[in-house]
Design an enzyme around this catalytic site. Structure first.
Site, mmCIF file in Angstrom:
data_model
loop_
_atom_site.group_PDB
_atom_site.id
_atom_site.type_symbol
_atom_site.label_atom_id
_atom_site.label_comp_id
_atom_site.label_asym_id
_atom_site.label_seq_id
_atom_site.Cartn_x
_atom_site.Cartn_y
_atom_site.Cartn_z
ATOM 1 N N GLU A 24 -40.842 45.320 2.126
ATOM 2 C CA GLU A 24 -40.857 46.650 1.475
ATOM 3 C C GLU A 24 -40.774 47.006 0.170
ATOM 4 O O GLU A 24 -41.184 47.851 -0.639
ATOM 5 C CB GLU A 24 -39.767 47.337 2.514
ATOM 6 C CG GLU A 24 -39.558 48.709 2.077
ATOM 7 C CD GLU A 24 -40.934 49.801 2.418
ATOM 8 O OE1 GLU A 24 -40.874 51.020 1.838
ATOM 9 O OE2 GLU A 24 -41.768 49.307 2.994
ATOM 10 N N SER A 73 -16.719 27.563 -27.529
ATOM 11 C CA SER A 73 -16.548 26.604 -26.308
ATOM 12 C C SER A 73 -15.019 26.762 -25.922
ATOM 13 O O SER A 73 -14.305 27.218 -26.754
ATOM 14 C CB SER A 73 -17.067 25.150 -26.406
ATOM 15 O OG SER A 73 -16.331 24.651 -27.525
ATOM 16 N N LYS A 115 -14.799 29.294 -13.728
ATOM 17 C CA LYS A 115 -15.797 28.700 -14.882
ATOM 18 C C LYS A 115 -17.024 28.406 -14.058
ATOM 19 O O LYS A 115 -17.319 27.230 -13.550
ATOM 20 C CB LYS A 115 -15.163 27.470 -15.266
ATOM 21 C CG LYS A 115 -15.917 26.862 -16.470
ATOM 22 C CD LYS A 115 -15.122 25.934 -17.145
ATOM 23 C CE LYS A 115 -15.737 25.306 -18.626
ATOM 24 N NZ LYS A 115 -17.152 25.081 -18.454
ATOM 25 N N LYS A 166 -7.573 33.033 -19.658
ATOM 26 C CA LYS A 166 -7.596 33.767 -21.088
ATOM 27 C C LYS A 166 -6.278 34.615 -21.152
ATOM 28 O O LYS A 166 -6.020 35.415 -20.125
ATOM 29 C CB LYS A 166 -8.871 34.939 -21.043
ATOM 30 C CG LYS A 166 -10.049 33.823 -21.022
ATOM 31 C CD LYS A 166 -11.469 34.635 -20.839
ATOM 32 C CE LYS A 166 -12.518 33.787 -20.463
ATOM 33 N NZ LYS A 166 -13.760 34.607 -20.254
ATOM 34 N N CYS A 210 -42.806 4.548 9.922
ATOM 35 C CA CYS A 210 -41.706 5.039 10.191
ATOM 36 C C CYS A 210 -40.547 4.172 10.748
ATOM 37 O O CYS A 210 -40.855 3.408 11.634
ATOM 38 C CB CYS A 210 -41.937 6.192 11.372
ATOM 39 S SG CYS A 210 -40.370 7.069 11.856
ATOM 40 N N CYS A 233 -39.836 4.701 14.509
ATOM 41 C CA CYS A 233 -40.829 4.318 15.664
ATOM 42 C C CYS A 233 -42.070 3.610 15.404
ATOM 43 O O CYS A 233 -42.811 3.293 16.233
ATOM 44 C CB CYS A 233 -41.078 5.911 16.187
ATOM 45 S SG CYS A 233 -42.247 6.767 15.272
#
Ligand code: IVH
Length: 686
Positions: free
Chosen positions: A33, A80, A119, A293, A423, A426
């Site tokens: 939609e 940083s 963070k 902070k 495989c 098997c």
């Protein structure tokens, strides 16, 4: 409603749907939609370009690919954060002590107030809004100069193109572009289906997406954004705290992570660290720590910076989620659907507080791209609740040996990884569909890894309809090794069934009767019950209709299969692969021997005839791609007849290179002459 009003309404609705989806995580309409609304708006704006506004949601997609990004100098550097490596509660205490010392607070001074946040593990970006309009977006780069990634950031749906409320003349918002784990998984599923490379992990995915030169590619990546700070600001009176700042950003319509708190003193910081650590698996995106902070912006200013890091902030990490260890072996696991996944067996190592002994290599291409070999030292990563993965190989630590050709040259002691051709569970052939990253075991009916799923599917109502054969019974029957393939079901005796857990005599008899009854079926149900990859109920019906007989289906090649409605190259290949596997054919034969039967040709009789029903075709010359046999199969599968000579009864002559006298005959009898391409069209449409 006129176009202007309709466009305005659509824009407002789409912006609100985006907000519900990306910010509130509570969509009120389905994707289809949403797409419809979006396309309607695109159409109106294409017809009436004057109606398009700069903040229209349609402005998010598209844009021309770039050859390189322009440089952006950050007016306010992107800093940083110092990392606190002590991952215990003392990590918080040390930061708090440092702050108090720098501020020269007496020991009995009140606790310092902090803003505690997550963070995020993505890519730092800066968004510049001018008078509330998103004007430019940049990466962090070296902190002073980044790259202009405006076009890509516009495709991030939860980044508002226009701020709400009273936006200042200039506001640079700093934050993190990231990917949610569930979005990444969904994206990867689609990418694999399209034959594209999956994104390796959320962090690389986010960084790689933002730095995409083609914004069309970036637009398909489900990136999101969280605001966590600001850069340059003009004409705005800042709140007095960082917490207040985040609230103001949220009020502008920017996404701000709800997992945040105001904490007083080291104790409350450590409690936040703990609390978020416990919630890590249930939060849908990765974060590798929390950030504290100092809350007061005035105190932040007093504390200032040390080179590139503010003294008022710290990242308090969680125990490392990456660790180095050695690959002991590379196993190949087979999943429920037959998908083969290479898995590195590791010398046990603690990653993020959990012992890890296995790490996924995802698929063959990934294993090769990373070039993981036995004996390699690798970096493993565990993020949230996802399976540990090998991030990279420490190539300098790779074991080497003298080359067989020249003993003075060294070569890796182990060969590159390759998937086995059969495989490991098997022994059936391993196949990889064109454009697929995943290789699969083709022994759907016999492979122990797939047999439970195969049995449940075989017994399901729309397949062989064995009432009462549910998950618990299948579990018991396969665990004991009594049932290895669906054919074994028909050998089960009543006493054997009665001996199963929670199985009375009566239920055993009922089940045995249901199994016996299921022998009488229809061809389409039988085909569907085989669980051939990509063959659902309606395809099974179409196949039964077209081929009428099981033998004919089993012998059909890809060309004949593709002539069936809805069967494309992928489905055709799945069918060919399935019947090419001798193990599967054996089971089918055993099922027939056990008495599985259906009214012969019934499906075909009641069904619509093939597109070439009643038509006679003649083949002449060499066709570009089809051999004679393949062309004949194609025509017959479409219900047509192939005749050796041209007569007035001939409907078409299919002519290739060096067509001989038949072509002359065709002209003589005024029969339509077509080429291979036209034949291929005919078998589709008739
Ligand atoms: S604030 C002055 N807050 O961490 C501090 N950064 O080393 C500027 N990061 O790559 C950054 N979550 O993108 C801040 N809640 C958060 C954060 C955060 C993640 C990243 C940031 C940058 C790195 C800073």
């Amino acid at each position: 409603m006129n176009f202007t009003e309709r466009a305005r309404k659509l824009r407002a609705d789409i912006v609100e749907h985006d907000r519900r989806y990306y910010v509130l995580d509570d969509p009120s309409i389905v994707d289809a939609e949403y797409d419809r609304l979006f396309r309607e708006l695109q159409a109106i704006e294409a017809e009436h370009p004057e109606l398009a506004t700069p903040d229209s949601p349609t402005k998010r997609v598209g844009g021309q690919p770039l050859s390189q990004f322009a440089q952006v100098r950050h007016e306010v550097p992107m800093l940083s954060i110092q990392t606190e490596t002590d991952t215990g509660p003392s990590g918080a205490a040390q930061f708090d002590a440092r702050v108090r010392r720098e501020l020269e607070l007496p020991a009995d001074a009140a606790p310092v107030e902090y803003s505690a946040e997550l963070k995020f593990d993505g890519l730092a970006v800066s968004l510049r809004y001018e008078n509330g309009v998103f004007a430019r977006g940049a990466t962090r780069g070296d902190g002073l100069t980044g790259e202009d990634v405006t076009q890509n950031l516009k495709t991030v749906r939860d980044i508002p193109l226009l701020l709400t409320g009273d936006a200042p003349p200039v506001l640079e918002v700093r934050g993190e572009a990231y990917l949610r784990r569930d979005d990444l998984a969904r994206y990867n599923e689609k990418a694999l289906a399209r034959g594209e490379k999956p994104l390796v992990n959320p962090r690389n995915g986010a960084a790689g997406s933002i730095r995409q030169l083609d914004p069309g590619v970036a637009a398909r990546r489900p990136l999101r954004f969280f605001a966590y700070g600001i850069g340059a600001v003009e004409g705005w009176t800042l709140p007095t705290t960082h917490g207040g700042l985040l609230e103001a950003l949220a009020a502008f319509g920017l996404p701000v992570c709800e997992h945040r708190a105001v904490a007083r003193g080291a104790g409350e910081l450590a409690a936040f660290h703990d609390r978020m650590g416990e919630m890590r698996a249930s939060i849908p995106f990765d974060f590798d720590g929390v950030v504290y902070k100092v809350n007061s912006l005035a105190l932040q200013e007093r504390l200032g910076f040390r080179t590139r890091e503010p003294r008022w902030a710290v990242a308090h990490k969680y125990p490392a989620e990456e660790a180095r260890t050695v690959v002991v072996a590379i196993d190949v696991q087979v999943g429920r659907t037959g998908a083969l996944t290479p898995v590195a067996k590791l010398q046990p190592v603690f990653v993020g507080g959990v012992q890890v002994t296995n790490a996924t290599l995802h698929n063959e291409d990934e294993a090769r791209r990373k070039d993981v070999r036995v004996g390699d030292t690798v970096i493993v990563r565990r993020a949230g609740d996802v399976i540990p993965e090998v991030v990279a190989v420490a190539l300098e630590a790779r074991p080497m040996k003298p080359s067989a050709r020249d003993m003075f040259i060294e070569e890796p002691a182990h060969p590159p990884f390759a998937l086995p051709e059969t495989c490991p569970q098997c022994g059936s052939r391993v196949v990889r569909e064109e454009g697929e990253a995943v290789a699969r075991c083709s022994g759907g009916l016999v492979c122990p890894a797939q047999v439970k799923g195969a049995l449940l599917h075989f017994a399901s109502r729309r397949a062989m309809d064995i009432e009462g054969l549910g998950e618990k019974l299948v579990e018991q029957l396969t665990a004991s090794g009594r049932v290895k393939t669906p054919a074994d079901l028909y050998d089960l005796s009543v006493p054997e069934l009665a001996a199963l857990e929670r199985m009375g005599d009566k239920s055993a008899e009922n089940l045995a009767a249901a199994i016996a009854r299921s022998r009488e079926t229809t061809l389409d149900r039988f085909i569907f019950a085989l669980g051939i990859r990509n063959v659902g109920e309606s395809t099974a019906k179409a196949l039964a209709r077209r081929f009428g007989k099981l033998d004919a289906l089993m012998a059909a090649d890809a060309v004949a299969l593709e002539a069936v409605p809805d069967v494309g190259p992928v489905v055709a290949e799945s069918i060919v692969d399935f019947f090419a596997e001798a193990h599967n054919r054996e089971v089918v034969e055993r099922l027939i021997k056990a008495g599985a039967h259906w009214p012969e040709g019934e499906g075909r009789a009641e069904a619509a005839p093939g597109p070439l029903a009643g038509r006679v075709l003649v083949l002449t010359g060499t066709l570009p791609a089809l051999s004679r046999d393949a062309a004949r199969a194609l025509i017959e599968a479409a219900g047509g007849k192939v005749s050796g000579s041209v007569s007035k009864k001939t409907d078409y002559v299919v002519a290739g290179e060096e067509a001989g006298t038949k072509l002359d005959k065709a002209r003589e009898w005024k029969v339509r002459v077509i080429d291979e391409a036209a034949l291929r069209e005919l078998v589709k449409k008739g």
